[in-house]
Enzyme design. Structure first.
Site, PDB file in Angstrom:
ATOM      1  N   ASP A  49      10.062  -8.743   3.732  1.00 45.76           N
ATOM      2  CA  ASP A  49      11.246  -9.573   3.933  1.00 45.76           C
ATOM      3  C   ASP A  49      11.135 -10.785   3.010  1.00 45.76           C
ATOM      4  O   ASP A  49      10.216 -11.593   3.140  1.00 45.76           O
ATOM      5  CB  ASP A  49      11.326 -10.007   5.398  1.00 45.76           C
ATOM      6  CG  ASP A  49      12.632 -10.694   5.742  1.00 45.76           C
ATOM      7  OD1 ASP A  49      13.554 -10.694   4.901  1.00 45.76           O
ATOM      8  OD2 ASP A  49      12.743 -11.233   6.854  1.00 45.76           O
TER       9      ASP A  49
ATOM     10  N   ASP B 122      17.421  -7.969   0.589  1.00 43.32           N
ATOM     11  CA  ASP B 122      16.202  -8.778   0.693  1.00 43.32           C
ATOM     12  C   ASP B 122      15.152  -8.242   1.656  1.00 43.32           C
ATOM     13  O   ASP B 122      14.180  -8.939   1.951  1.00 43.32           O
ATOM     14  CB  ASP B 122      16.557 -10.214   1.076  1.00 43.32           C
ATOM     15  CG  ASP B 122      17.262 -10.315   2.425  1.00 43.32           C
ATOM     16  OD1 ASP B 122      17.651  -9.270   2.976  1.00 43.32           O
ATOM     17  OD2 ASP B 122      17.434 -11.443   2.923  1.00 43.32           O
ATOM     18  N   GLU B 123      15.296  -7.021   2.148  1.00 43.56           N
ATOM     19  CA  GLU B 123      14.250  -6.477   3.015  1.00 43.56           C
ATOM     20  C   GLU B 123      14.223  -4.960   2.951  1.00 43.56           C
ATOM     21  O   GLU B 123      15.222  -4.312   2.661  1.00 43.56           O
ATOM     22  CB  GLU B 123      14.411  -6.955   4.464  1.00 43.56           C
ATOM     23  CG  GLU B 123      15.679  -6.504   5.136  1.00 43.56           C
ATOM     24  CD  GLU B 123      15.723  -6.912   6.606  1.00 43.56           C
ATOM     25  OE1 GLU B 123      14.681  -6.827   7.287  1.00 43.56           O
ATOM     26  OE2 GLU B 123      16.814  -7.296   7.068  1.00 43.56           O
TER      27      GLU B 123
END
Length: 353
Positions: free
Chosen positions: A8, A103-104
């Site tokens: 993350d 983003d993860e």
């Protein structure tokens, strides 16, 4: 036993802006729409978070909490470019990558031979490589199952990692608050607490039949998670077909104005934020509304719509409220969108010959 890493990125959008403009590093910064257009915060850096600013908050509220907040509209092309580079780094270690958003992602490194097969060292190396090549920081969680890896990635933020080994799973679950389990929101946590369920240990000792009777399908999932059961595999081919948000209400509502306020102030901003992470242009196939009534019956209504649109969602919700509520209280309100089929989308983008 699988070796799962959940990576993350730390305040990703804001981090890209601070990297490209170092003068932004030490001031409260947020990415989001303007307050006069009912904008929403996509992400905030840590100086801004100290004032209480967070994602899915209205920009107007963020500016009340932090009047000197630096607000940027965002550069989606830059975020997508960084995200693609990060995924290329993941691919150096495993083909089993399941992106959740820009983003993860989940990574299954069970069969990875690098770092002598140590998932802990692989996560450290991935994070260091991201730092070296992109000048961005990432946090990671390492565990034998997906939901624990995701929880672990939050435990040593920012720029850290947390490991839950197979041997540590039982003890970790014993003390884990149910509110930390993905899918358990504030209202659900409160209802669980009302029957004495606060930690996973409480659920482990609770009668499964009673749990199913009170909470339905969710009760089964909750019971499995509290036993350390999560059979979901990391799926590289997983195509996200929809994005949705919903709220179970602490008390049933009976007035349309309360429902509309919930949609405008809470649900729509969160839906837009989640959709923008997976579909930055907000293009969709359909959008719709869900209402669950006090008798636990529920209804949904969808419209074909090309781009996420708040006014249409409000109109659909108003129609459903007037035509299907039949005087019942409403205990849950939800919004959702169905995403375009990628193959159809590519065909639509082809030039005419």
């Amino acid at each position: 036993m699988r070796k799962i890493i959940h990576v993350d990125m730390d305040c990703f959008f804001a981090a890209v802006e601070m990297r490209d403009d170092p003068s932004l590093r030490d001031i409260p910064l947020a990415i989001g729409g303007s307050a006069d257009r009912r904008g929403v915060i996509s992400t905030a850096n840590y100086p801004a978070r100290r004032y209480g600013v967070h994602s899915a908050m209205s920009t107007a509220m963020a500016l009340k909490l932090c009047p000197h907040l630096k607000l940027l509209p965002g550069r989606m092309a830059a975020y997508k470019e960084a995200s693609q580079h990060i995924r290329e780094i993941f691919a150096r270690y495993t083909p089993l990558i399941e992106p959740l958003s820009l983003d993860e992602a989940y990574l299954d490194v069970t069969d990875c031979s690098q770092c002598n097969g140590s998932a802990t060292l692989i996560a450290e190396q991935i994070r260091q490589t991201i730092s070296d090549e992109l000048n961005l920081t990432a946090s990671a969680g390492i565990a034998p199952i997906k939901f624990l890896a995701k929880i672990a990635s939050e435990l040593n933020k920012p720029n850290g990692q947390y490991v839950i080994t197979p041997a540590q799973v039982p003890a970790f679950l014993q003390q884990l608050p149910l509110s930390k389990i993905p899918g358990v929101g504030k209202v659900t946590a409160k209802r669980l607490e009302e029957v004495g369920l606060i930690t996973c240990a409480d659920v482990q000792q609770y009668d499964l039949a009673a749990l199913l009777k009170r909470f339905g399908k969710f009760g089964r999932v909750l019971w499995e998670r509290c036993q350390g059961i999560d059979l979901r595999e990391v799926s590289p081919e997983r195509l996200r077909k929809s994005v949705g948000v919903e709220r179970t209400l602490a008390e049933d509502i009976h007035d349309w104005e309360d429902c509309e306020a919930l949609i405008v102030d809470k649900l729509y901003p969160e839906l837009e934020l989640r959709l923008r992470k997976v579909k930055p242009d907000l293009h969709i196939a359909r959008q719709g509304v869900k209402l669950k009534f006090q008798d636990f019956q529920q209804t949904t209504q969808e419209h074909v719509w090309p781009v996420l649109n708040k006014d249409d969602l409000i109109n659909v919700a108003r129609q459903v409220w007037r035509e299907r509520r039949e005087g019942r209280g409403v205990r849950l309100v939800g919004l959702h969108v169905t995403l375009l089929d990628p193959q159809l989308e590519r065909q639509l983008l082809l030039p005419w010959e």
